[in-house]
Design an enzyme around this catalytic site. Structure first.
Site, PDB file in Angstrom:
ATOM      1  N   HIS A 170       0.809  -1.231   0.000  1.00  0.00           N
ATOM      2  CA  HIS A 170       0.000   0.000   0.000  1.00  0.00           C
ATOM      3  C   HIS A 170       0.837   1.273   0.000  1.00  0.00           C
ATOM      4  O   HIS A 170       0.290   2.373  -0.014  1.00  0.00           O
ATOM      5  CB  HIS A 170      -0.941   0.015   1.211  1.00  0.00           C
TER       6      HIS A 170
HETATM    7  C1  UD1 Z   1      -1.901   5.205   6.245  1.00  0.00           C
HETATM    8  C2  UD1 Z   1      -0.560   5.664   6.776  1.00  0.00           C
HETATM    9  C3  UD1 Z   1       0.488   4.580   6.532  1.00  0.00           C
HETATM   10  C4  UD1 Z   1       0.037   3.252   7.106  1.00  0.00           C
HETATM   11  C5  UD1 Z   1      -1.315   2.904   6.504  1.00  0.00           C
HETATM   12  C6  UD1 Z   1      -1.839   1.589   7.031  1.00  0.00           C
HETATM   13  C7  UD1 Z   1      -0.141   8.100   6.645  1.00  0.00           C
HETATM   14  C8  UD1 Z   1       0.654   9.125   5.968  1.00  0.00           C
HETATM   15  N1  UD1 Z   1      -0.083   6.871   6.090  1.00  0.00           N
HETATM   16  O1  UD1 Z   1      -1.754   5.070   4.830  1.00  0.00           O
HETATM   17  O2  UD1 Z   1       1.697   4.948   7.177  1.00  0.00           O
HETATM   18  O3  UD1 Z   1       0.981   2.244   6.793  1.00  0.00           O
HETATM   19  O4  UD1 Z   1      -2.236   3.963   6.831  1.00  0.00           O
HETATM   20  O5  UD1 Z   1      -3.019   1.222   6.405  1.00  0.00           O
HETATM   21  O6  UD1 Z   1      -0.761   8.370   7.638  1.00  0.00           O
HETATM   22  N2  UD1 Z   1      -9.189   4.655   2.422  1.00  0.00           N
HETATM   23  C9  UD1 Z   1     -10.405   4.026   2.448  1.00  0.00           C
HETATM   24  N3  UD1 Z   1     -10.883   3.640   3.658  1.00  0.00           N
HETATM   25  C10 UD1 Z   1     -10.230   3.854   4.818  1.00  0.00           C
HETATM   26  C11 UD1 Z   1      -8.995   4.522   4.770  1.00  0.00           C
HETATM   27  C12 UD1 Z   1      -8.475   4.912   3.562  1.00  0.00           C
HETATM   28  O7  UD1 Z   1     -11.038   3.806   1.433  1.00  0.00           O
HETATM   29  O8  UD1 Z   1     -10.733   3.458   5.891  1.00  0.00           O
HETATM   30  C13 UD1 Z   1      -8.614   5.058   1.115  1.00  0.00           C
HETATM   31  C14 UD1 Z   1      -8.936   6.471   0.755  1.00  0.00           C
HETATM   32  O9  UD1 Z   1      -9.192   6.537  -0.600  1.00  0.00           O
HETATM   33  C15 UD1 Z   1      -7.655   7.214   1.031  1.00  0.00           C
HETATM   34  C16 UD1 Z   1      -6.596   6.148   0.802  1.00  0.00           C
HETATM   35  O10 UD1 Z   1      -7.219   4.928   1.163  1.00  0.00           O
HETATM   36  O11 UD1 Z   1      -7.474   8.320   0.234  1.00  0.00           O
HETATM   37  C17 UD1 Z   1      -5.368   6.362   1.624  1.00  0.00           C
HETATM   38  O12 UD1 Z   1      -5.689   6.521   3.017  1.00  0.00           O
HETATM   39  P1  UD1 Z   1      -4.729   7.402   3.971  1.00  0.00           P
HETATM   40  O13 UD1 Z   1      -5.246   7.397   5.363  1.00  0.00           O
HETATM   41  O14 UD1 Z   1      -4.495   8.721   3.342  1.00  0.00           O
HETATM   42  O15 UD1 Z   1      -3.365   6.652   3.926  1.00  0.00           O
HETATM   43  P2  UD1 Z   1      -3.004   5.088   3.870  1.00  0.00           P
HETATM   44  O16 UD1 Z   1      -2.499   4.761   2.513  1.00  0.00           O
HETATM   45  O17 UD1 Z   1      -4.105   4.245   4.417  1.00  0.00           O
END
Ligand code: UD1
Length: 358
Positions: A205
């Site tokens: 991811h």
């Molecule tokens: C975040 C952390 C990363 C961690 C990861 C574990 C930061 C910078 N990154 O990354 O260090 O390893 O979590 O999972 O904080 N989304 C959903 N549902 C959710 C959450 C996210 O659909 O419940 C999607 C959204 O489109 C979002 C994307 O995933 O834009 C990324 O989510 P985000 O919280 O920005 O970062 P992660 O890639 O999950």
């Protein structure tokens, strides 16, 4: 003493559980749990609260997804009134996600003391958002709880006062040690017709691997090839799923199983029995080292070098030729073995409680 824990994303939940439980067993300690809502899908958040037996958060800030600046700013704006209202003596923040640094910034401006659980880890790669979050949070924290000695060395090198640094071990391993007995037979193996067979477990991811469709395409092509030799189970993170929509996935082999994100206990059960793990996650590098399962990390660097130095982890970078060669090596019985790092013993949460309540 009034302690506020701030968590927001999936890897935070395994870390807060043992610290909260250790403090709950001590006298004179009132705890408040704040979930920023950075992760909000049932399978990224709720299932972890249930399986890890973390109580419902006292506050859910419901921030959701956005750009880094927007998400961080939103967490700060929504957390500030909670800190003002609850007047904590100490705020504990976990790991390296945007919720971690946002909470540290809010508390430092309000002159509230901060404890950083999982301090001192460094990849020395500032293109990773998590590295920025780690460096800044450690600058602001009053208590720095490190999981391994390299964390202490990094912090001392950066000029952090020795009296602030506490080598307590790995809280994520506390949760693993507690819940491993409950991680039974993974039902998914029957469903995928992999019961009793060797298989590899994949998670990806990191933005550097999945936000660029060309990179992600290369990795998927390699996994496709690998699945010709050993079944591949790949629970797909929402971020990765989004990027996959843009790719042509019609040539995916029937032994490359793309499944939805799975709960903690099921993942642990799968990981324990896997022949090998392919990942870009930080936590899984640590868990596989503890479980003695060979781990191939699709990154050029790691903030968890101890998993390479003494554990089962090998950094293959983004060289898919190397990834395939290492898989072949493991399948031919030549997997590297490792040892468990010191203080990864299930008692890190208790050691943190000892330091805080001193
Ligand atoms: C975040 C952390 C990363 C961690 C990861 C574990 C930061 C910078 N990154 O990354 O260090 O390893 O979590 O999972 O904080 N989304 C959903 N549902 C959710 C959450 C996210 O659909 O419940 C999607 C959204 O489109 C979002 C994307 O995933 O834009 C990324 O989510 P985000 O919280 O920005 O970062 P992660 O890639 O999950």
């Amino acid at each position: 003493m009034q302690i506020v824990h701030v968590v927001g994303a999936r890897p935070n939940f395994m870390k807060v559980a043992p610290v909260r439980a250790a403090l709950a067993g001590r006298e004179g300690c009132r705890q408040i749990l704040v979930h920023t809502g950075q992760h909000y899908d049932a399978f990224m958040s709720d299932v972890f609260f249930q399986q890890l037996e973390i109580p419902e958060p006292d506050y859910n800030l419901g921030v959701g997804s956005a750009s880094h600046a927007q998400q961080t700013a939103e967490i700060m704006q929504r957390l500030e009134p909670v800190v003002l209202d609850t007047k904590p003596d100490l705020v504990l923040v976990y790991g390296d996600v945007n919720s971690t640094v946002a909470a540290a910034l809010v508390c430092s401006k309000l002159l509230v003391r901060i404890g950083h659980v999982e301090a001192g880890l460094r990849s020395f790669d500032r293109t990773m958002p998590e590295e920025i979050n780690r460096v800044l949070t450690d600058r602001l924290a009053d208590y720095l709880f490190t999981p391994s000695k390299d964390g202490n060395d990094n912090l001392l090198h950066e000029g952090v006062g020795e009296e602030k640094i506490h080598l307590v071990g790995n809280v994520m391993i506390d949760t693993l040690v507690r819940l491993l007995p409950r991680a039974g037979d993974p039902g998914l193996l029957e469903q995928l017709r992999l019961a009793g067979k060797p298989y590899s477990l994949v998670t990806l991811h990191r933005p550097s691997n999945v936000d660029d469709s060309e990179e992600l395409g290369k990795i998927l092509a390699a996994l496709n090839e690998i699945s010709g030799k050993i079944g591949v189970i790949f629970p797909v993170h929402p971020r990765t799923r989004q990027m996959m929509r843009d790719l042509h996935l019609d040539k995916i082999s029937p032994t490359l199983h793309l499944v939805e994100p799975i709960g903690y206990l099921e993942f642990l059960a799968l990981q324990r029995k896997a022949t090998l793990v392919i990942t870009d996650s930080g936590g899984i590098q640590e868990e596989s080292t503890f479980l003695g399962v060979p781990c191939l990390t699709v990154r050029e660097n790691t903030e968890r070098p101890i998993t390479v130095d003494v554990g089962t982890n090998i950094l293959v970078g983004r060289d898919m030729g190397r990834l395939k060669a290492e898989v072949t090596r493991i399948l031919s019985g030549k997997a590297r073995t490792g040892t468990i790092p010191p203080l990864w013993d299930g008692k890190a949460g208790e050691r943190i409680a000892d330091v805080i309540l001193g």
